[in-house]
Design a protein around this motif. Sequence first.
Motif, mmCIF file in Angstrom:
data_model
loop_
_atom_site.group_PDB
_atom_site.id
_atom_site.type_symbol
_atom_site.label_atom_id
_atom_site.label_comp_id
_atom_site.label_asym_id
_atom_site.label_seq_id
_atom_site.Cartn_x
_atom_site.Cartn_y
_atom_site.Cartn_z
ATOM 1 N N GLU A 203 0.806 -1.221 0.000
ATOM 2 C CA GLU A 203 0.000 0.000 0.000
ATOM 3 C C GLU A 203 0.836 1.266 0.000
ATOM 4 N N ALA A 204 2.126 1.149 0.352
ATOM 5 C CA ALA A 204 2.995 2.330 0.366
ATOM 6 C C ALA A 204 3.100 2.957 -1.013
ATOM 7 N N LYS A 205 3.081 2.126 -2.043
ATOM 8 C CA LYS A 205 3.220 2.630 -3.401
ATOM 9 C C LYS A 205 1.954 3.355 -3.864
ATOM 10 N N LYS A 206 0.843 3.104 -3.179
ATOM 11 C CA LYS A 206 -0.425 3.724 -3.570
ATOM 12 C C LYS A 206 -0.635 5.081 -2.898
ATOM 13 N N ARG A 207 0.150 5.359 -1.865
ATOM 14 C CA ARG A 207 0.002 6.603 -1.127
ATOM 15 C C ARG A 207 0.760 7.728 -1.815
ATOM 16 N N SER A 208 0.230 8.941 -1.697
ATOM 17 C CA SER A 208 0.905 10.091 -2.293
ATOM 18 C C SER A 208 1.986 10.604 -1.350
ATOM 19 N N ILE A 209 2.955 11.304 -1.919
ATOM 20 C CA ILE A 209 4.023 11.904 -1.121
ATOM 21 C C ILE A 209 3.452 12.934 -0.154
ATOM 22 N N VAL A 210 2.469 13.702 -0.624
ATOM 23 C CA VAL A 210 1.840 14.724 0.226
ATOM 24 C C VAL A 210 1.163 14.078 1.423
ATOM 25 N N GLN A 211 0.521 12.947 1.199
ATOM 26 C CA GLN A 211 -0.144 12.236 2.295
ATOM 27 C C GLN A 211 0.867 11.755 3.329
ATOM 28 N N ASN A 212 1.986 11.241 2.871
ATOM 29 C CA ASN A 212 3.023 10.780 3.801
ATOM 30 C C ASN A 212 3.577 11.930 4.637
ATOM 31 N N ILE A 213 3.845 13.062 3.981
ATOM 32 C CA ILE A 213 4.370 14.226 4.702
ATOM 33 C C ILE A 213 3.354 14.725 5.731
ATOM 34 N N ALA A 214 2.075 14.762 5.341
ATOM 35 C CA ALA A 214 1.030 15.223 6.261
ATOM 36 C C ALA A 214 0.926 14.302 7.475
ATOM 37 N N ASP A 215 1.075 12.994 7.257
ATOM 38 C CA ASP A 215 0.947 12.035 8.364
ATOM 39 C C ASP A 215 2.064 12.190 9.396
ATOM 40 N N TRP A 217 3.100 14.871 10.576
ATOM 41 C CA TRP A 217 2.644 15.895 11.507
ATOM 42 C C TRP A 217 1.206 15.661 11.996
ATOM 43 N N SER A 218 0.678 14.447 11.794
ATOM 44 C CA SER A 218 -0.662 14.132 12.297
ATOM 45 C C SER A 218 -0.638 14.067 13.821
ATOM 46 N N ARG A 219 -1.816 14.089 14.422
ATOM 47 C CA ARG A 219 -1.912 14.128 15.886
ATOM 48 C C ARG A 219 -1.165 12.967 16.539
ATOM 49 N N LYS A 220 -1.177 11.815 15.894
ATOM 50 C CA LYS A 220 -0.557 10.625 16.475
ATOM 51 C C LYS A 220 0.958 10.765 16.589
ATOM 52 N N TYR A 221 1.571 11.506 15.662
ATOM 53 C CA TYR A 221 3.030 11.577 15.612
ATOM 54 C C TYR A 221 3.598 12.968 15.852
ATOM 55 N N VAL A 222 2.736 13.947 16.150
ATOM 56 C CA VAL A 222 3.200 15.329 16.258
ATOM 57 C C VAL A 222 4.228 15.512 17.380
ATOM 58 N N ARG A 223 4.024 14.835 18.496
ATOM 59 C CA ARG A 223 4.966 14.962 19.615
ATOM 60 C C ARG A 223 6.333 14.397 19.243
ATOM 61 N N SER A 224 6.333 13.202 18.645
ATOM 62 C CA SER A 224 7.591 12.594 18.234
ATOM 63 C C SER A 224 8.303 13.453 17.197
ATOM 64 N N THR A 225 7.545 14.005 16.276
ATOM 65 C CA THR A 225 8.131 14.832 15.222
ATOM 66 C C THR A 225 8.754 16.098 15.804
ATOM 67 N N PHE A 226 8.062 16.723 16.745
ATOM 68 C CA PHE A 226 8.601 17.937 17.373
ATOM 69 C C PHE A 226 9.914 17.639 18.096
#
Length: 408
Positions: A203-215, A217-226
């Motif tokens: 399914e990784a090949k079906k996802r867009s680059i923009v979707q991956n970048i947005a995820d 910074w999604s709520r689930k990963y925002v703390r880890s990303t910061f």
Amino acid sequence: MGKNETQSISRNKLLGVAGLGWMFDAMDVGILSFVIAALAVDWGLNSTQMGWIGSINSIGMAVGALMFGVFADKVGRKKIFMWTLVLFSVASGLSALTTTLAAFMILRFFVGMGLGGELPVASTLVSESVKAEERGRVVVLLESFWAAGWLIAAVISYFVIPADFWPIEGWRVALILTALPAFYAIYIRMKLPDSPQFSVKVEAKKRSIVQNIADVWSRKYVRSTFVLWTLWFTVVFSYYGMFLWLPSVMVGKGFDLISSFKYVLIMTFAQLPGYFTAAWFIEKFGRKFVLVTYLIGTAASAFVFGNADSVTVLLISGMFLSFFNLGAWGALYAYTPEQYPAIIRGTGAGMAAAVGRVGGIFGPLLVGSLLTRGYEIGSIFAIFCIAILIGVSAVLFLGKETKQTELQ
């Protein structure tokens, strides 16, 4: 042959293949720090121009980390690892042929792209390919190849750069040697397996680059990303600000160029025990313990080094600086891929590394600018100490422990 033995051989083979690529990266970065000092003499560069050489390398690394990290989630880790290795090797070899600062800096941008893309992709590949209980240790051992690359760079720089290869300058010969890893890419293509986790993520090949970048910074990963972005920025800002200037700082403290290369070589040996102790501690006490402890040690060593007024203090503090800083780097590369699932792991690791490389742009520029204005090196290194402590605070209070957690 038992199953565990087969897995061990596969792990060791992966570590060796990826580690050699990592070593070649370090060799290039290490040689650059010595080449900058040599170019200052040959081309009559001022401190600001010297700072820009290191910074243009980091600009390329920021672009490469983001671009290749994103594509690693689309086409696989192995292909990107190979492409980036070829890019930085060829560009580094071509940079040996330049006769102007502008041409040299353009090629250093492409060298940086290859370096910046390869490092997070290689650590992600290795992280996804080993068992949870040994993942942190193996990734730190992967990072230890960086010390080997720096040692080779220091040896080449000590013997080759000052040598007379008339009509070819020694620094050109050193850069030509860094082009050799391009041949190694052929071996990688044939021998290195891709990440088993990426291979099953159709399914990784079906996802867009923009979707991956947005995820990322999604709520689930925002703390880890910061936490990661803060940590990467402060660590890379201080590392490139200090280590790219080590030979030049030594010259500024009154040592000749050849003596400076020798002292930096001695300091570089201290990187190896830094990695090996971090590799042992990271599975025993956890990622956060190693990051916090080794970064505090880095800050303290940097402060003493910047204010050293004798060869003894300079060497000892420089060795501790290498020991703690590179041990922390190993933990950082182990910690980063563990924050995200496989489907966005390359993107998340690449974006964090890209933010770090932005710090690597400002670090060398800051040193060059402040030296031009007459600031003492001790005051400049104090800035890096403060930056490191900001990174420590982020991981200590907001970071989550990922010791021996199974990757998604």
